[in-house]
Design a protein around this motif. Structure first.
Motif, PDB file in Angstrom:
ATOM      1  N   ARG A  18      -9.493  -0.346   2.505  1.00 32.90           N
ATOM      2  CA  ARG A  18      -9.297   0.387   3.369  1.00 32.90           C
ATOM      3  C   ARG A  18      -7.549   0.859   2.525  1.00 32.90           C
ATOM      4  O   ARG A  18      -6.616   0.488   2.203  1.00 32.90           O
ATOM      5  CB  ARG A  18      -9.159   0.048   4.722  1.00 32.90           C
ATOM      6  N   SER A  19      -7.948   2.253   3.133  1.00 34.44           N
ATOM      7  CA  SER A  19      -6.560   3.503   3.304  1.00 34.44           C
ATOM      8  C   SER A  19      -6.211   3.622   4.388  1.00 34.44           C
ATOM      9  O   SER A  19      -7.139   3.628   5.473  1.00 34.44           O
ATOM     10  CB  SER A  19      -6.704   4.066   2.172  1.00 34.44           C
ATOM     11  N   VAL A  20      -4.604   4.109   4.623  1.00 32.60           N
ATOM     12  CA  VAL A  20      -3.665   4.674   5.523  1.00 32.60           C
ATOM     13  C   VAL A  20      -2.848   5.583   5.475  1.00 32.60           C
ATOM     14  O   VAL A  20      -2.564   5.269   4.953  1.00 32.60           O
ATOM     15  CB  VAL A  20      -2.772   3.586   6.915  1.00 32.60           C
ATOM     16  N   THR A  21      -2.557   6.252   6.000  1.00 33.12           N
ATOM     17  CA  THR A  21      -1.669   7.572   5.822  1.00 33.12           C
ATOM     18  C   THR A  21       0.027   7.334   6.465  1.00 33.12           C
ATOM     19  O   THR A  21      -0.246   6.026   7.341  1.00 33.12           O
ATOM     20  CB  THR A  21      -1.955   9.194   6.565  1.00 33.12           C
ATOM     21  N   VAL A  22       0.736   7.324   5.486  1.00 31.45           N
ATOM     22  CA  VAL A  22       1.902   6.718   5.814  1.00 31.45           C
ATOM     23  C   VAL A  22       2.335   7.444   7.570  1.00 31.45           C
ATOM     24  O   VAL A  22       2.700   5.988   8.042  1.00 31.45           O
ATOM     25  CB  VAL A  22       2.703   8.075   5.403  1.00 31.45           C
ATOM     26  N   LEU A  45       6.399   8.983  -0.061  1.00 24.88           N
ATOM     27  CA  LEU A  45       5.167   7.634   0.094  1.00 24.88           C
ATOM     28  C   LEU A  45       3.915   9.246   1.292  1.00 24.88           C
ATOM     29  O   LEU A  45       4.054  10.236   1.574  1.00 24.88           O
ATOM     30  CB  LEU A  45       5.672   6.834   1.632  1.00 24.88           C
ATOM     31  N   ASP A  46       2.649   8.649   0.856  1.00 29.16           N
ATOM     32  CA  ASP A  46       1.792   9.235   1.300  1.00 29.16           C
ATOM     33  C   ASP A  46       0.496   8.212   1.710  1.00 29.16           C
ATOM     34  O   ASP A  46       0.785   8.761   3.243  1.00 29.16           O
ATOM     35  CB  ASP A  46       0.752  10.385  -0.011  1.00 29.16           C
ATOM     36  N   VAL A  47      -0.205   8.048   1.233  1.00 31.10           N
ATOM     37  CA  VAL A  47      -0.876   6.733   1.006  1.00 31.10           C
ATOM     38  C   VAL A  47      -1.080   5.539   1.473  1.00 31.10           C
ATOM     39  O   VAL A  47      -0.321   5.484   0.225  1.00 31.10           O
ATOM     40  CB  VAL A  47      -2.264   6.776   1.065  1.00 31.10           C
ATOM     41  N   MET A  48      -1.639   4.047   1.505  1.00 28.72           N
ATOM     42  CA  MET A  48      -1.211   3.130   1.416  1.00 28.72           C
ATOM     43  C   MET A  48      -2.650   1.844   1.517  1.00 28.72           C
ATOM     44  O   MET A  48      -3.466   2.576   2.941  1.00 28.72           O
ATOM     45  CB  MET A  48      -0.392   2.400   1.525  1.00 28.72           C
ATOM     46  N   ARG A  49      -2.839   1.058   0.941  1.00 28.89           N
ATOM     47  CA  ARG A  49      -3.757   0.403   1.360  1.00 28.89           C
ATOM     48  C   ARG A  49      -3.306  -0.422   2.021  1.00 28.89           C
ATOM     49  O   ARG A  49      -2.198  -1.647   1.404  1.00 28.89           O
ATOM     50  CB  ARG A  49      -4.687   0.270  -0.811  1.00 28.89           C
ATOM     51  N   LEU A 163       7.942   0.888   2.871  1.00 29.49           N
ATOM     52  CA  LEU A 163       6.283   0.106   3.707  1.00 29.49           C
ATOM     53  C   LEU A 163       5.625  -0.468   3.002  1.00 29.49           C
ATOM     54  O   LEU A 163       5.814  -0.314   1.724  1.00 29.49           O
ATOM     55  CB  LEU A 163       5.298   1.582   4.298  1.00 29.49           C
ATOM     56  N   ALA A 164       5.398  -1.622   2.934  1.00 32.27           N
ATOM     57  CA  ALA A 164       4.966  -2.332   2.723  1.00 32.27           C
ATOM     58  C   ALA A 164       3.300  -1.737   2.500  1.00 32.27           C
ATOM     59  O   ALA A 164       2.410  -1.927   3.589  1.00 32.27           O
ATOM     60  CB  ALA A 164       5.292  -3.728   2.884  1.00 32.27           C
ATOM     61  N   GLY A 165       2.591  -2.151   1.258  1.00 32.51           N
ATOM     62  CA  GLY A 165       0.974  -2.149   1.486  1.00 32.51           C
ATOM     63  C   GLY A 165       0.054  -3.472   1.078  1.00 32.51           C
ATOM     64  O   GLY A 165       1.086  -3.842   0.365  1.00 32.51           O
ATOM     65  N   ASP A 166      -1.188  -3.446   0.693  1.00 31.02           N
ATOM     66  CA  ASP A 166      -1.590  -4.315   0.237  1.00 31.02           C
ATOM     67  C   ASP A 166      -1.851  -4.260  -1.395  1.00 31.02           C
ATOM     68  O   ASP A 166      -2.960  -2.992  -1.539  1.00 31.02           O
ATOM     69  CB  ASP A 166      -2.573  -4.973   1.277  1.00 31.02           C
TER      70      ASP A 166
END
Length: 318
Positions: A18-22, A45-49, A163-166
């Motif tokens: 699963r990805s989300v945008t900033v 930043l652009d996207v993150m899991r 911003l922290a991602g997984d």
């Protein structure tokens, strides 16, 4: 300081699907339009899991299992969870022991290492190196696990900086492997900045003023210990809070554009303790880790710890 031969024998990473945008993550965190603009247009930043349904074990264990699938588990003497957060589970849970047991490594000594925040993985590699040198068996290995769930808002967004991602990654460390040969390790902690996220404006400004000097000193100590210069480093693999920090650092050090690897910032954002090994895997998969060339891990951990590790890439590990 490194006290003997040490190798990153293999490294693997893992991300949820699963990805989300900033913008989506900023909305979830209740950030305003100016902050959304900052993270995308300035910090890069652009996207993150991001998968709220994935627990800590689901996030961190797949990469470790991938490594164990192609080595003899009986050679694993140590399992270390190197993490940025001091708490990743209830106090009654020994997370590192749980990781080892779920991986079928109940025979291994398991412990966690933290307090250096995102510089903890380099400290863990150095610590297990010392432990492996105490082993009679030259084939003994250690499994270093990185990755964690940012479970508080304070960990998910920090001072308009990241911003922290997984994301998670693990590595096998040995004295005799064929992978990346560790050639130096330097770590400097500056206790006056120990409040980290809670520093006031005066200390924050002082840290900003002193950071360029500290970074320069730590990097030069690391390359000197490795018997080379900064010009000999093909790429710097840093932690991934944002692009601005490393663009400024490159200019301050006089490094040419592209010498500090930041391409994973828009792909994954900051995966707390896992960034360094994630960057290694990305470069390996892109064919950008060339045997015989020197590279440098550089970590900035809140608190503040600056750590650098020079390695020479060996034979690529599948």
């Amino acid at each position: 300081m490194l006290n003997g031969p040490l190798t990153l024998e293999a490294v693997e990473s893992f991300f949820p699907d699963r990805s989300v945008t900033v913008e989506e993550q900023c909305d979830t965190l209740g950030l305003n339009p100016a902050q959304r603009h900052l993270f995308r247009k300035i910090h890069g930043l652009d996207v993150m899991r991001c998968d709220p349904g994935l627990d800590l074990y689901d996030l961190v264990l797949p990469a470790a299992r991938g490594l164990l699938a192609r080595t003899d588990p009986a050679t694993i003497r140590y399992v270390v969870h190197a993490r940025a957060s001091q708490e990743v589970a209830p106090s009654t849970v020994d997370v590192a022991r749980e990781f080892a047991d779920r991986l079928g490594l109940s025979h291994a000594t398991a412990f966690s290492l933290t307090d250096q925040n995102c510089a903890s993985p380099l400290a863990a590699i150095d610590v297990v190196g010392e432990l492996l040198r105490s082993e009679a068996d030259p084939q003994a290995r250690a499994l270093v696990i990185t990755g964690e769930k940012a479970f508080t808002r304070e960990l998910k967004v920090f001072h308009n900086t990241f911003l922290a991602g997984d994301g998670a990654a693990s590595c096998l460390v040995s004295r005799t492997g064929r992978g990346a040969r560790i050639q130096s390790y330097v770590s400097e902690t500056f206790g006056e900045f120990s409040d980290g996220m809670r520093m006031g404006s005066i200390l924050n400004q002082r840290f900003a003023d002193e950071r360029p000097r500290i970074v320069r000193e730590v990097l030069h100590k690391a390359v000197a210990q490795a018997g080379c210069s900064l010009d000999d480093i093909h790429l710097v693999l840093p932690t991934n809070p944002n692009v601005v920090l490393w663009d400024e650092t490159a200019r301050e050090l006089g490094l040419p554009p592209g010498r500090i690897f930041t391409a994973n910032v828009p792909r994954y954002s900051h995966c707390l303790s896992a960034d360094l090994l994630i960057n290694y895997v990305t470069l390996r998969e892109e064919g950008r880790l060339e045997p015989g060339r020197k590279y440098l891990f550089f970590a900035l951990g809140l608190g503040f710890t600056f750590a650098a590790m020079v390695f020479t890439e060996g034979e690529h590990q599948s």
